[in-house]
Each structure stands twice: as C-alpha cells, then as structure tokens.
Write an enzyme that holds these catalytic residues in place. Structure first.
Site: not given
Length: 550
Positions: A452, A477
């Site tokens: 992330s 991600k």
C-alpha cells in the site's frame, strides 16, 4: 364493475380505482351523461361513486362536445368510446393520486394494446353475440388500466431506505470504476428500493452488502458501527490483539484461499510465534476465513488483553495450529540507529538505519513526517555517510503519510499517478520544498510485507533513481481506499483510485520488483541489521557498495 359517464361539457375524464380494484368513471362536475354506459356490461347498473378512491386524471386532448350518438346504436356508442379513450390514453399522461397524497406519473405504456383492442372489436362483433363481445372488451379495458395502476409505486422512503441511499450515493461519487463493474448503478438503486426488504437495520445492512458485492471488489466493504470503530482504532497508534496486518491473497490463479499475513509487528505475539509475511490464515477460532473479509477477521483477532485466540496457519506446505495471547500492541512506527561498516583505511564508515513499521496516524502530539525528519537529523549529527530505509513488513496505512515521506527524500519529480478507469486524474509530485535529504546515498529494503502506502514510497524512490531497492517483490496492492462514515455510525471502505508509479507501472497484484535480492538469512529486525553490514564474516553480509549500487 360500475361506471358513471362523463359529459360533453367536461374537459377531462376521471377514473377511480376502488379498494377491491373496481374501475369507476366519474365526471369532473355534475352534469347529465350523454352516453349510455350501462351498455358496456349488457345490463343495467346503478351509478354510484366508489369509496376510498385512488384518482386517475386523464387529460383530454379532444372534448366530447358535439358528439351525439344515435340512441338506437349502442354498438357505435361503445366503440366510439373505446377509440376516444384510446386517443386520450395514448397522447396524454396519467396522474395517480394515492390516498397517502403522493404523486406519481405514469407514461403511456399501453397504447398498442388498446389500439389492437379497437381494431379487433370490429371483427369480434360479427363472430360473437353482443353480450360476450361487450363483456370481453370490458374486461380487456379494465386489465389495461387497472393492472398497471395497481403496480404503481406506493411506498414512502423510510429511515432504512435513506441509509441505503446514503451508501449508494457514496459509492456513486467515490468509486474508482464508473462503469460499476459493467452494471447500471441507477437501475440497481431503483430495483433494490423496490425489491430488497429494508424493514429494520439488519436488513438494510444486508442490502448494502449485497449492493457492494456486485462490484466484485474485496477492498470495497461495508463496516458495521463496531467494525468501523475498530478500523479507526487501528490507525491511531495502538490496539489490543496479536500484532498482525492482514490482506487478501494476491495470486491471480485463484489457488490461494483464506487471508494473507502482510506483516507481523516486531516483538508482538504473532512475531514471537514465527508467523511471517505470506503465511495464510485458514481459520480463526475454528471459523474458516475462506469467505471472511479482512474487517471481520480484524475484529476476531482483536479482543481483551490476556484473552486467547486460536489460529490455523499455513506456512508453505506446513499447516499448524497456534494459540496466541492478545496483548496491547503499541505501534512505534519510526526506529533509527547508527551502524558502522568497514571503511577505507583505518576509519570505519557509518550508515544511518531508519525502520518504518507502518504509516499509521500518530497521536495528535506530533506528525509522522516530523518523526522521520527528526531521525534523519539525529543520524546526521553522527556523521553518517548514507541511509538505509527499511520498509519490510510495512503494511502501509494512510496514503498522505507515504506521499510526505517521499517528499523528504526527493528534490523534484512525480511521486505517484492517481488513475481511474478513464486514465490519470491526479498527479502527486514535489518541487523539493520539503526535501531535507535529497542527495545522500539511500537504500530501501522491501519484501512481500511491503504494501500500500509503503509501496507508493518505494516506487517513487526507485523510478526517480533516488534509491536502490533490495529484497523481494512487494505485496502488490495498487488500489487506494478511503473510509466514509455513514449517518448511523457505520462506514464504507471504498476503492477510490488505483495508482501507477512515476514510470506508469501498475503494480496491482504484481508488486514492485527490487534492483537486487538480499541474502536469504538477512535479518528482519533492526537489532541484527548492523551485524550484517558490519561483519564481513557474517552469512548475511552486504557491503557498502552492494547497498548503494545499482
């Protein structure tokens, strides 16, 4: 069916539907009828108004003025009526006034059927007795009007409907894919309000979850009030649990099931039990995680301090059962130290080591970027010659924090592109205003627990040629979520965008590929790091040149 006729002086015909679905006509004002309506059924009936009426006003384009059918021509009277009513129904709207006072508009949907009725009537009256023709046509006329009227919407928006609409509007405005997974988002709303039961809060929550499931996006989820509160507590610096960051498996072949461990907090119960990034959680307290979402799993993993939780973990081919004791996990996201490495001649060189464990929001006393800047300045006072930024097992957190950390290290350039299904819609870059370490040698350590916001940071430093990346491919991600609170305290985690690195690389389910691998025995904790770069005899040794050279 009882009918009262209109007059030539009236400008409109009023149709009333009684509670037992009888169709009744009544004049707009009291006048003498000019058409013998009792011929419709072939028998005499007493005119009367229906009680508890639902009114249907049909605006007439053509008035009845001037029409005076022959008294002995009942057939002509009736078929003229059908034709005239068909014209009015075909060219004008129908307005419904329900007993609750709500107004609805009904478009002309039955013009074709009424026209066919008129055309076929001429044939039918030659083949069948008048009584049966009149009865059949009367029933067809009744069905053409009464059935659609009875199906008209009569509900009022309830508090539960309004909560559902609040969730629908949030997705409509914020969701990244404006095709909404190839469906009509407006049509789904109308169908759900009409067909989904929303009589209580539990049913409304179920309707919202069903709506989100149509997006086929595991990261866009509904959060009940307690789960929403739990999610927010996970970004505030401390929680009670086992110290795990979890996500969905990133494999594209669908072979992986359950939930994947992104990282384990150093020193926490999960870390001490040797749970590693990439391990799969197959069950929590005997409940399978195959269809469990990450928010439900997070709630199950957390609990009172000192309580036990049983995990079924798959690590490679091995499956093991682990009983962990929940603890109060204090998150200290910034750690730093000075490491000495063998230098040229007699002098040893110094490397500044900074470990970022997450990008969670600190307590409001100070900010995350300020903590990183303070660590850099502290290490500079020790005369370090370069920096190692350790992002391994950093599962991300708040998107803005990753952006601000990147600006500390970059003097200029793009940090990340924010995209939706139509392409780039926003660009985050830097002009060097916030840079305090734009030139010293920099190495970044990553692994499959780097996810992330930490991937955004790693990608920005790599593509701008600011740092050398070492380790293994990151988690992958490549989507960004925002959390929205609804009016009842529940919330939505919504995928609002996907991102691309400065080189326009979409890392979703792929990750960022490092420049060099690290030795398999390279330690993940900061205490052992200095030994690996300071002792040439160590099995995990990486020299200074290997750290900072591409």
């Amino acid at each position: 069916m009882e009918v009262i006729g209109s007059s030539s002086a009236s400008s409109s015909v009023s149709v009333f539907i009684s509670p037992n679905n009888n169709l009744c006509f009544a004049p707009d004002r009291k006048v003498d009828p000019v058409v013998r309506w009792n011929t419709l059924l072939g028998s005499s009936v007493k005119p009367r108004l229906c009680s508890s009426l639902t009114r249907v006003s049909i605006n007439a384009r053509d008035k009845l003025t001037g029409f005076n059918p022959k008294k002995d021509d009942e057939d002509s009277s009736f078929f003229w009526l059908v034709k005239r009513f068909n014209n009015r129904f075909a060219f004008h709207h129908v307005v419904l006034y329900r007993r609750n006072g709500r107004l609805f508009t009904k478009l002309r949907k039955h013009t074709i059927s009424l026209r066919k009725l008129v055309k076929s009537s001429e044939k039918f009256k030659d083949l069948f007795p008048d009584f049966f023709v009149r009865l059949a046509l009367g029933m067809m006329l009744f069905m053409a009007i009464a059935v659609p009227v009875s199906k008209s919407s009569s509900w009022a928006l309830t508090e539960e409907n309004l909560l559902f609409l609040e969730a629908w509007r949030t997705i409509d405005r914020a969701y990244v894919d404006k095709s909404f997974n190839g469906q009509s988002w407006f049509r789904y709303r109308e169908n759900a309000l009409r067909n989904e039961p929303m009589n209580n809060r539990e049913q409304t929550y179920a309707a919202i979850k069903k709506m989100l499931a149509t997006l086929d996006d595991p990261f866009t989820r509904f959060l009940e009030p307690d789960k929403f509160k739990s999610l927010r507590s996970g970004t505030q610096g401390a929680l009670t649990g086992v110290g795990l960051s979890i996500g969905y498996p990133t494999g594209n072949d669908g072979a992986l099931s359950g939930l994947m461990v992104i990282s384990a907090s150093p020193g926490g119960p999960a870390s001490r039990a040797a749970i590693s990034p990439g391990d799969l959680i197959l069950a929590i307290n005997d409940t399978s995680t195959e269809t469990m979402d990450i928010y439900d799993a997070a709630e199950r993993l957390q609990g009172p301090e000192g309580s036990e939780v049983l995990l079924k973990i798959q690590s490679g081919p091995e499956i093991k059962l682990l009983s962990l004791t929940r603890e109060n996990i204090s998150i200290n996201p910034v750690k730093s130290r000075v490491c000495e490495t063998p230098g040229m001649g007699k002098a040893a060189s110094k490397i500044g080591y900074i470990k970022l464990t997450s990008f969670n929001q600190m307590l409001l006393v100070w900010s995350f970027p300020a903590a990183v800047k303070e660590a850099i300045e502290t290490l500079r006072r020790e005369n370090v010659e370069g920096f190692v930024l350790d992002l391994r097992n950093n599962s991300g957190g708040l998107f803005p924090e990753g952006i601000e950390i990147a600006r500390i290290w970059l003097d200029k350039g793009v940090i990340v592109y924010i995209c939706d299904n139509r392409g780039v819609k926003d660009i985050y870059d830097t002009d060097g205003t916030n840079a305090i370490a734009p030139s010293e040698p920099l190495a970044v350590l990553v692994n499959k627990g780097t996810a992330s916001a930490s991937e955004i940071l790693a990608g920005a430093l790599k593509d701008n040629k600011r740092a050398v990346l070492l380790g293994e491919p990151t988690f992958g991600k490549g989507k960004i979520q925002s959390v929205f609170e609804l009016s009842d305290g529940s919330g939505l985690a919504v995928t609002v965008a996907r991102y691309e690195t400065p080189d326009h690389i979409d890392i979703n389910k792929v990750g960022i590929i490092p420049d060099h691998p690290l030795p398999a025995s390279f330690p993940k904790d900061d205490d052992s790091f200095c030994g690996c770069i300071g002792d040439p005899a160590s099995g995990c040794y990486v020299n200074r040149v290997g750290l900072f050279s591409r």
